[in-house]
Design a protein around this motif. Structure first.
Motif, PDB file in Angstrom:
ATOM      1  N   GLU A  98       0.814  -1.221   0.000  1.00 56.83           N
ATOM      2  CA  GLU A  98       0.000   0.000   0.000  1.00 56.83           C
ATOM      3  C   GLU A  98       0.849   1.274   0.000  1.00 56.83           C
ATOM      4  N   GLN A  99       2.163   1.140   0.218  1.00 56.26           N
ATOM      5  CA  GLN A  99       3.052   2.300   0.172  1.00 56.26           C
ATOM      6  C   GLN A  99       3.759   2.453  -1.167  1.00 56.26           C
ATOM      7  N   ALA A 106       3.615   3.609  -4.726  1.00 57.38           N
ATOM      8  CA  ALA A 106       2.748   4.501  -5.500  1.00 57.38           C
ATOM      9  C   ALA A 106       3.535   5.130  -6.643  1.00 57.38           C
ATOM     10  N   SER A 121       3.291  11.493  -8.347  1.00 58.33           N
ATOM     11  CA  SER A 121       2.134  12.381  -8.379  1.00 58.33           C
ATOM     12  C   SER A 121       2.141  13.213  -9.657  1.00 58.33           C
ATOM     13  N   ARG A 153       3.794  11.418  -3.987  1.00 60.65           N
ATOM     14  CA  ARG A 153       3.263  10.182  -4.547  1.00 60.65           C
ATOM     15  C   ARG A 153       1.853  10.396  -5.074  1.00 60.65           C
ATOM     16  N   GLY A 154       1.511   9.571  -6.037  1.00 57.89           N
ATOM     17  CA  GLY A 154       0.180   9.621  -6.603  1.00 57.89           C
ATOM     18  C   GLY A 154      -0.580   8.337  -6.342  1.00 57.89           C
ATOM     19  N   GLU A 155      -1.068   7.736  -7.395  1.00 60.38           N
ATOM     20  CA  GLU A 155      -1.918   6.552  -7.303  1.00 60.38           C
ATOM     21  C   GLU A 155      -1.118   5.331  -6.857  1.00 60.38           C
ATOM     22  N   VAL A 156      -1.712   4.539  -5.962  1.00 64.53           N
ATOM     23  CA  VAL A 156      -1.079   3.305  -5.495  1.00 64.53           C
ATOM     24  C   VAL A 156      -1.003   2.304  -6.646  1.00 64.53           C
ATOM     25  N   LEU A 157       0.109   1.586  -6.725  1.00 67.34           N
ATOM     26  CA  LEU A 157       0.304   0.650  -7.826  1.00 67.34           C
ATOM     27  C   LEU A 157      -0.699  -0.496  -7.774  1.00 67.34           C
ATOM     28  N   SER A 158      -1.051  -1.007  -8.936  1.00 66.17           N
ATOM     29  CA  SER A 158      -1.959  -2.151  -9.025  1.00 66.17           C
ATOM     30  C   SER A 158      -1.263  -3.415  -8.518  1.00 66.17           C
ATOM     31  N   SER A 192       2.615  -3.797  -8.524  1.00 70.86           N
ATOM     32  CA  SER A 192       3.168  -3.794  -7.175  1.00 70.86           C
ATOM     33  C   SER A 192       4.048  -5.017  -6.948  1.00 70.86           C
TER      34      SER A 192
END
Length: 301
Positions: A138-139, A141, A144, A151-156, A160
């Motif tokens: 969850e960290q 990302a 941004s 940071r922007g969107e969390v990786l899929s 990930s």
């Protein structure tokens, strides 16, 4: 958190042998002394020593400001007055020394705060442990799109997993090579100060970090902020909990005026006054840049 049985035994021995003292003590900090608090996967922070308490701040203020503070009726009111009016010297009367274990890339951010005394574990004299910071999924990302240092969107899930695998593999490979390059086990190899250059930024280092309360508050104002990088922010958040036990009155004032407060430019004050008078003010009329206007609206609507 990887503390050896010997280190844990040392901590217990330190806590089991209290010494009488005539100096002022903070009961909240006494309960914290030497205890290790886990941060990240292998990191820690613990208090090694401290000096002063809320009363020391008040004592210093009344010496230095004399009659000017007599209208403040109690210690809490005086501490809040000092914080509100940016009087820093009384807060410098309190000091604390931390033992911190942290990833090297976090240490490089941390050391930017130059108003402290630091002594770091030396990889010239000792061999670093095989311990690396590996983020939780969850960290992880992407960059941004609106903030060049955030940071922007969390990786899929699939992306990930790919990144995590590279982080683990690269860390393991670099440490294997580090061990293979060292002058040990009959191999000529490289000196420790040279072999370490191949290690990645997520390996853990350790240091003792001693700072006065005024400069610690400055560190926490920046690093406990929601915009700070996650990996240094959770160290700062743990330190906030420690400081709240150490100097509860000072920390409440800091939390109110610094962590929970906002600083306004002259233009922002003028816009607020116009708004309170019922006027509709646009960014173009405010005199602020688009970035400053966006930040203003995030707080004030």
């Amino acid at each position: 958190m990887s503390l050896t049985p010997e280190q844990l035994a040392e901590i217990e021995a330190q806590r089991a042998t209290p010494r009488p003292t005539l100096r002022a003590v903070s009961e909240g900090m006494e309960a914290r002394l030497y205890k290790a608090h886990q941060v990240l996967d292998h990191g820690l922070i613990r208090v090694i020593d401290y000096m002063g308490d809320d009363a020391a701040i008040v004592q210093a203020a009344r010496v230095s400001y004399g009659a000017g503070t007599k209208h403040v009726s109690n210690d809490e009111g005086l501490i809040r007055y000092l914080m509100r009016h940016w009087h820093s010297t009384p807060f410098e009367m309190c000091e604390v020394k931390f033992h911190v274990k942290l990833p090297v890339f976090v240490a490089r951010q941390w050391i930017r705060h130059r108003t402290a005394n630091v002594n770091e574990y030396s990889a010239r004299y000792s061999i670093l442990d095989r311990e690396f910071y590996i983020p939780q999924p969850e960290q992880l990302a992407a960059q941004s799109t609106v903030n060049n240092q955030g940071r922007g969107e969390v990786l899929s899930g699939e992306e990930s997993a790919r990144v995590l695998e590279m982080l683990k593999r690269d860390a393991a490979t670099s440490y294997d090579h580090y061990e293979q390059m060292l002058s040990q086990d009959g191999q000529q190899g490289l000196a420790r100060e040279l072999a370490r250059m191949n290690l990645p930024m997520n390996i853990y280092t350790q240091w003792y970090w001693k700072v006065d309360l005024h400069n610690l508050f400055h560190f926490l104002r920046l690093r406990a902020d929601s915009h700070a990088q996650y990996e240094i922010r959770i160290y700062a958040e743990e330190m906030c909990r420690i400081v709240a036990d150490w100097v509860p009155l000072a920390f409440k004032a800091f939390e109110d005026y610094r962590l929970g407060g906002e600083t306004l430019s002259g233009r922002a004050v003028a816009v607020l006054k116009r708004r309170l008078a019922g006027e509709v003010v646009t960014q173009e009329e405010s005199g602020m840049s688009k970035g400053e206007w966006r930040e203003f609206c995030e707080v004030w609507g």
